[in-house]
Design an enzyme around this catalytic site. Sequence first.
Site, mmCIF file in Angstrom:
data_model
loop_
_atom_site.group_PDB
_atom_site.id
_atom_site.type_symbol
_atom_site.label_atom_id
_atom_site.label_comp_id
_atom_site.label_asym_id
_atom_site.label_seq_id
_atom_site.Cartn_x
_atom_site.Cartn_y
_atom_site.Cartn_z
ATOM 1 N N THR A 58 26.791 -11.038 40.196
ATOM 2 C CA THR A 58 26.718 -11.576 38.828
ATOM 3 C C THR A 58 27.558 -12.823 38.663
ATOM 4 O O THR A 58 27.247 -13.690 37.849
ATOM 5 C CB THR A 58 27.168 -10.482 37.836
ATOM 6 N N TYR A 72 20.032 -10.340 33.228
ATOM 7 C CA TYR A 72 20.077 -11.695 33.796
ATOM 8 C C TYR A 72 19.692 -11.574 35.262
ATOM 9 O O TYR A 72 19.527 -10.469 35.791
ATOM 10 C CB TYR A 72 21.506 -12.266 33.686
ATOM 11 N N THR A 138 29.727 -6.840 41.669
ATOM 12 C CA THR A 138 30.730 -5.820 41.351
ATOM 13 C C THR A 138 30.304 -4.393 41.732
ATOM 14 O O THR A 138 31.135 -3.509 41.819
ATOM 15 C CB THR A 138 31.065 -5.843 39.845
ATOM 16 N N ASP A 139 28.993 -4.202 41.962
ATOM 17 C CA ASP A 139 28.523 -2.830 42.195
ATOM 18 C C ASP A 139 29.148 -2.175 43.426
ATOM 19 O O ASP A 139 29.492 -0.998 43.410
ATOM 20 C CB ASP A 139 26.994 -2.805 42.333
ATOM 21 N N LYS A 211 34.633 0.710 40.322
ATOM 22 C CA LYS A 211 33.939 0.311 39.098
ATOM 23 C C LYS A 211 33.690 1.561 38.262
ATOM 24 O O LYS A 211 33.156 2.553 38.766
ATOM 25 C CB LYS A 211 32.624 -0.381 39.472
ATOM 26 N N GLU A 331 38.314 25.608 47.856
ATOM 27 C CA GLU A 331 36.981 26.035 47.396
ATOM 28 C C GLU A 331 36.091 26.518 48.540
ATOM 29 O O GLU A 331 35.121 27.231 48.315
ATOM 30 C CB GLU A 331 36.291 24.868 46.678
HETATM 31 N N1 ASP Z 1 24.193 -5.838 40.542
HETATM 32 C C1 ASP Z 1 25.238 -6.821 40.539
HETATM 33 C C2 ASP Z 1 25.883 -6.830 41.917
HETATM 34 O O1 ASP Z 1 26.618 -5.955 42.247
HETATM 35 C C3 ASP Z 1 26.206 -6.528 39.479
HETATM 36 C C4 ASP Z 1 27.412 -7.419 39.413
HETATM 37 O O2 ASP Z 1 27.672 -8.269 40.234
HETATM 38 O O3 ASP Z 1 28.200 -7.245 38.454
HETATM 39 O O4 ASP Z 1 25.605 -7.716 42.666
#
Ligand code: ASP
Length: 374
Positions: A58, A72, A138-139, A211, A331
């Site tokens: 992103t 986006y 971020t994923d 995340k 467990e």
């Molecule tokens: N789907 C995107 C990625 O991980 C989301 C992001 O960058 O926030 O590339």
Amino acid sequence: MKHFARVTTLAAALLSASLITGTAHAQLAPAAQSAAAPATAQAEARKANIVIIGTGGTIAGAGASVTNTAAYQSAVVPVDKIIASVPEISKVANVKGEQIFQIGSESFNNERLLKLAKRVSELLKQPDVDGIVITHGTDTIEETAYFLNLTLKSDKPVVVVGSMRPGTALGADGALNLYDAVLVASNPASKGKGTLAVLNDEIHTGRDVTKSNTFKTETFRSPFGPLGYVVEGRTLFYRLPARPHTLQTQWDIDKIDKLPEVAVLYAYGNANPAAVDAAVKSGAKAIIYAATGNGSVGDYMVESLKAARAKGVQIVRASRTGSGVVVRNAEQPDDKYDWIVTDDQLPQKARILMALALTQTNDAKALQQVFWKY
Ligand code: ASP
């Protein structure tokens, strides 16, 4: 793309006019105060050389309108253009962009992870490189950060950074995150702390960062808190990673050319044991079972996991709760089944650690020690 340029230029103009000057970085303060040489010359002399590796995500995204904060296209803006949109960066470091991928981070696989890590390792060996920043979706940024944290043989700062909103959006977070990441990577105080993740004013260790929200800018968290903050151009550390990383680990990225297949299976009521068999058939050398609670396993799943172990596949009990320690022999009777527990590692982090550990041993007891150590 048009919007990207407009919004980031506006942001850049606002920042350079009112917020950030050449003295933004704590490192530059003494130079600014020195009478022996012009402040700018000393600041120049102290500037770190940082390579910014672009992988997409992103932070390289663009939306159709400024109100598209969550819908986006990711991974479309080249890294050089992202760098150019934050001109303040050049006041604190000499930066060079390098585009290695242009992908959403959900498309990272072992091959891409290895390619990135090997390139970072190569760059870190260059005497003229002081630190690395990696722009990343971020994923899965937390998986890449953890992998680098465990395999790079250097104490130079390596910082992963991303954003939750594309550069075109109102309230875009990428420009400041990138600026902060460069500040952290160029600060000698960041040396020897392992791979760091810098987002939303915080500095996290690559081991712990995860995340936790699908769309908010305040999404990255570490169960024990961040290592520090970046505020007004100052890098502030308050804690250190306790577990071994980079120079202290048993893995060297230069010696790893392939990672074994490790599957993560998710527990739920009425989970299907056939998933275990499918993982085994497809060649998984280990299964991370993201079990319920403290790693509890339904009676109807136990038999298929035991059968997988009998075929030589390692079974690791993790938890789907998102935090906490999975206690050995609590467990489930791990000693009896020759299973492993993750300690506090999230399933996706456990997958990284297990894949690395399996490059050196297939002994369940030794693998358990790895989980307790890292
Ligand atoms: N789907 C995107 C990625 O991980 C989301 C992001 O960058 O926030 O590339």
